[in-house]
Design a protein around this motif. Structure first.
Motif, PDB file in Angstrom:
ATOM      1  N   LEU A 187      -2.859   7.739   6.611  1.00 22.69           N
ATOM      2  CA  LEU A 187      -2.916   6.296   6.895  1.00 22.69           C
ATOM      3  C   LEU A 187      -1.576   5.625   6.582  1.00 22.69           C
ATOM      4  CD1 LEU A 187      -6.467   5.375   5.568  1.00 22.69           C
ATOM      5  CD2 LEU A 187      -5.742   5.692   7.922  1.00 22.69           C
ATOM      6  N   GLU A 230      -1.999  -0.685   2.508  1.00 23.53           N
ATOM      7  CA  GLU A 230      -2.557  -1.817   3.280  1.00 23.53           C
ATOM      8  C   GLU A 230      -3.430  -1.317   4.423  1.00 23.53           C
ATOM      9  OE1 GLU A 230       1.445  -2.015   3.183  1.00 23.53           O
ATOM     10  OE2 GLU A 230       0.521  -1.940   1.209  1.00 23.53           O
ATOM     11  N   ASN A 231      -3.077  -0.143   4.968  1.00 21.65           N
ATOM     12  CA  ASN A 231      -3.839   0.371   6.106  1.00 21.65           C
ATOM     13  C   ASN A 231      -5.237   0.828   5.730  1.00 21.65           C
ATOM     14  OD1 ASN A 231      -1.703  -0.101   7.797  1.00 21.65           O
ATOM     15  ND2 ASN A 231      -0.866   1.971   7.633  1.00 21.65           N
ATOM     16  N   LEU A 233      -4.562   4.762  12.972  1.00 20.35           N
ATOM     17  CA  LEU A 233      -4.312   3.320  12.864  1.00 20.35           C
ATOM     18  C   LEU A 233      -4.754   2.588  14.133  1.00 20.35           C
ATOM     19  CD1 LEU A 233      -0.826   3.377  11.091  1.00 20.35           C
ATOM     20  CD2 LEU A 233      -3.123   3.395  10.102  1.00 20.35           C
ATOM     21  N   LEU A 266      -8.529  -0.629   7.183  1.00 21.28           N
ATOM     22  CA  LEU A 266      -9.139  -0.165   8.435  1.00 21.28           C
ATOM     23  C   LEU A 266     -10.345   0.732   8.147  1.00 21.28           C
ATOM     24  CD1 LEU A 266      -5.854   0.689  10.400  1.00 21.28           C
ATOM     25  CD2 LEU A 266      -7.216  -1.423  10.503  1.00 21.28           C
TER      26      LEU A 266
END
Ligand SMILES: Cc1cc2nc3c(=O)[nH]c(=O)nc-3n(C[C@H](O)[C@H](O)[C@H](O)COP(=O)(O)OP(=O)(O)OC[C@H]3O[C@@H](n4cnc5c(N)ncnc54)[C@H](O)[C@@H]3O)c2cc1C
Ligand SMILES: Nc1ncnc2c1ncn2[C@@H]1O[C@H](COP(=O)(O)O)[C@@H](O)[C@H]1O
Lengths: 367, 278
Positions: free
Chosen positions: A251, A255-256, A346, A259
């Motif tokens: 990832l 922050e990702n 992503l 998802l």
């Protein structure tokens, strides 16, 4: 189904109990016991999972399976006995004493040692929880017998009538099968969620064999000053979630991870991660999935940006359906996934969240 | 305050590979490390020594090559190190290991009274978490496993208060010394050794004990003979028979891929469709 599986299900007669080199007769040890882990009024579900497994071993051996309940003289303790019957126990060995109200090594080890020496089971199974591991190590030492930790498969070796306990070794890269041939009981621990939960039969009952505890509070050195329960936020029910979405190093950055959480929320499931992700602090440590984290058994597991190393694999193999999203077509995770998507997590994760949201909205409108 | 810390030298399992054809472990060239969980216990022991004075003795049962791991502990600041090494220990399971280590600690205690024993939560090769409780039982010590914090030690009264992780919460436990503690990972961080300790480690001669030196009069309780468990078979996990159903992605938008995936999923598992989002 392999030949071995078929063999396990038939109850073929097995060899009689072995005699030890020094002549000790091991056949006085009889029956399969499952330690029912009762802590603060609640039974840990791993105990029911083990009753399911204990039942299979007992049927194969042609002996009864019993639950062993230690606890205070309280309704919860009796409820634990009823639970044991409903999840498959033929009988329950019960020890009640105020000193067994909260787990402490000494009174539990003394109580169980006494029960085992009095009633002599041939097999004793415990959950590999913090409680179970603390207790099993102490108990195996007082009983001077063999203990195999964190087993992933239990069966009976017909030739020797002994427990064949299989566990990962060398950091999970290999499996090994361990026997305790000349000592009884044969002890093993199993981590939560490694074995399937058996069917519950409400109202099923059996014989309770009560045995008095000889321990008094004055004999116990260790005192419990207080108990600080985990906040709800920390109580990740990850191990028992039906749907789990997990993210790995693929990832890219913390922050990702949102998802993954978004998709889990839409699915009504929980989320977790591979070891690098928990180690880097992207998510809490108790959300690590795998050999040194949690074993999960969800109906649906979605892994995004996770390579599928063996240490991760052993923690998720019990899932009914595994969906893998990885941009490397050769990632090992595709070797054991049910569905595979070669692509950028992503992009795929938000697209999945959106597609599901729309389908759920349509379902709601139709209901 | 005299603290004995049990450490184990283990192969760095992140680097172990299985031979794809023969299914055997390829150990050649795999570096060894101190069992990572043991470092949390060593650091906690060093902190207690720094606070109360006294010494930390590190012990391990293993081959000669484990001297390297013990010297590393000296470089972190441990005061003494003993290697328990003998043919009779070969093939020990956890019961036999705890017997040998408990005997050694009892022997050490004869000349220098032991107040506490520290073990790692578990090893990364054996991975059983059994040796610590085994030692405690044999020595008749109280065992405090999964300790997140040592809150208080009162040496004069011989009392200790710790926070122990249990399922669903933390137990605050009070008990008496001597006792055995295993620390939870992440409970502290191993220090950098000082220059002095580094130099001392380089010169340090690790004491080697055989079973006699450790006061063991029943060698049949050690090694293979003293081990109730027998390893029957070692094998690689079987590959999964059915390969993953791959969703075609060529020339498709992420949304099209997502829909194709969900269609495939729910066609095969219609029940799942009714269960999600609840
Ligand atoms: C003793 C021991 C115990 C261990 N216990 C555990 C454990 O309990 N749990 C655990 O998980 N691990 C454990 N490990 C670590 C394990 O060996 C692996 O290192 C770890 O699982 C790898 O994590 P990962 O897949 O997230 O990272 P990586 O191996 O770095 O894989 C990242 C993956 O993401 C893919 N990727 C990259 N970018 C993208 C993108 N944009 N979209 C989609 N995919 C992408 C890459 O192709 C790669 O496959 C343990 C190791 C040891 C030695
Ligand atoms: N051979 C050994 N020598 C010294 N200490 C050991 C040895 N084996 C295990 N231990 C200690 O016991 C702990 C638990 O080990 P294990 O039961 O193998 O998971 C380790 O973290 C060490 O502190």
């Amino acid at each position: 189904m392999s030949a071995e599986d078929i063999d396990q299900e038939q109850s073929t007669p097995v060899a009689s109990a072995p005699r030890r080199a020094d002549g000790a007769d091991l056949s006085v040890y009889h029956g399969v016991w499952v330690f029912i882990e009762l802590e603060r009024g609640k039974v840990h579900p791993v105990s029911w999972e083990l009753l399911g497994e204990g039942r299979k071993l007992a049927t194969h051996l042609g002996v009864p399976v019993s639950g062993v309940v230690l606890g205070p003289d309280a309704p919860e303790t009796l409820a634990a006995c009823d639970g044991a019957f409903e999840y498959g126990a033929d009988s329950v060995y019960l020890m009640r004493n105020a000193v067994l109200a909260d787990y402490r090594t000494d009174p539990y080890t003394a109580g169980l040692t006494d029960l085992v020496q009095t009633f002599k089971p041939e097999i004793m199974l415990l959950g590999a929880t913090t409680l179970g591991r603390d207790l099993a190590g102490a108990l195996a030492t007082t009983l001077a017998t063999g203990l195999t930790a964190d087993c992933t498969e239990l069966r009976i070796d017909d030739e020797t009538r002994s427990l064949a306990a299989t566990r990962p070794t060398f950091g999970g890269s290999l499996l090994c099968t361990i026997h305790t041939l000349e000592y009884r009981p044969q002890m093993a621990t199993v981590r939560p969620r490694v074995m399937a939960m058996p069917e519950r039969v409400p109202g099923k009952r059996g014989q309770v064999i009560e045995h008095a505890s000889k321990v008094a509070e004055a004999d116990i050195v260790t005192k419990i000053l207080s108990f600080i329960p985990d906040s709800d936020a920390e109580k990740a029910q990850l191990a028992y979630a039906d749907i789990v979405v997990a993210g790995g190093r693929g990832l890219g950055k913390p922050e990702n991870f949102k998802l993954v959480q978004d998709l889990a929320a839409v699915l009504g499931g929980d989320y977790g991660g591979s070891r690098p992700v928990t180690h880097a602090g992207w998510i809490a440590a108790d959300r690590q999935i795998g050999q040194t984290g949690k074993t999960i058994r969800p109906k649906l597991y979605i892994a995004a940006g996770i390579s599928g190393a063996i240490q991760h694999r052993v923690g998720v193999e019990g899932a009914d359906v595994i969906i893998a999203i990885n941009n490397d077509p050769n990632a090992p995770i595709f070797d054991f996934a049910t569905f595979g998507v070669v692509g950028d997590a992503l992009q795929i994760l938000p697209a999945l969240t959106e597609a599901l949201r729309e389908r759920l909205a349509a379902r709601k409108a139709a209901e | 305050m005299h603290i004995v810390v049990c450490i184990k030298q283990v192969p760095d399992s992140a680097q172990i590979r299985v031979h794809p054809v023969t299914n055997t472990i390829m150990r050649q060239g795999v570096p060894t490390i101190i069992n990572p969980y043991d470092l949390f216990s060593l650091e906690e022991a060093l902190r207690l020594r720094d606070k109360f004075g006294g010494k930390v003795t590190v012990i391990t049962m293993g081959p000669k090559m484990a001297i390297e791991a013990l010297k590393k502990c000296i470089s972190y600041g441990a005061d003494d190190a003993i290697l328990l090494t003998d043919k009779v220990f070969a093939g020990s399971d956890t019961l036999a290991t705890s017997f040998a280590l408990a005997s050694t600690i009892a022997k050490i205690d004869e000349t220098e009274k032991v107040d506490m024993v520290f073990c790692g939560k578990q090893t990364i090769d054996g991975d059983t978490a059994q040796v610590g409780p085994g030692i405690a039982r044999r020595l008749g010590m109280q065992q405090l496993t999964y300790v997140a914090e040592v809150e208080k030690v009162d040496l004069d009264k011989g009392e200790i208060v710790v926070h122990r992780r249990s399922e669903g919460g933390v137990q605050v436990l009070a008990t008496t010394l001597p006792c055995l503690v295993t620390m939870l990972e992440g409970s502290n961080e191993m220090r950098y050794g000082t220059m002095d300790d580094l130099f001392r480690a380089a010169r340090y001669e690790v004491v080697e004990w055989d079973h006699k030196a450790a006061g063991i009069t029943a060698p049949n309780q050690c090694g293979l003979k003293g081990s109730p468990t027998v390893v029957k078979k070692v094998f690689a996990p079987p590959p999964k028979a059915v390969k993953a159903q791959m969703i075609a992605t060529e020339g498709k938008s992420p949304r099209e891929v997502a829909d194709a995936l969900l269609d495939g999923l729910f066609a095969k598992h219609p029940k799942l469709e009714t269960e999600i989002g609840r």
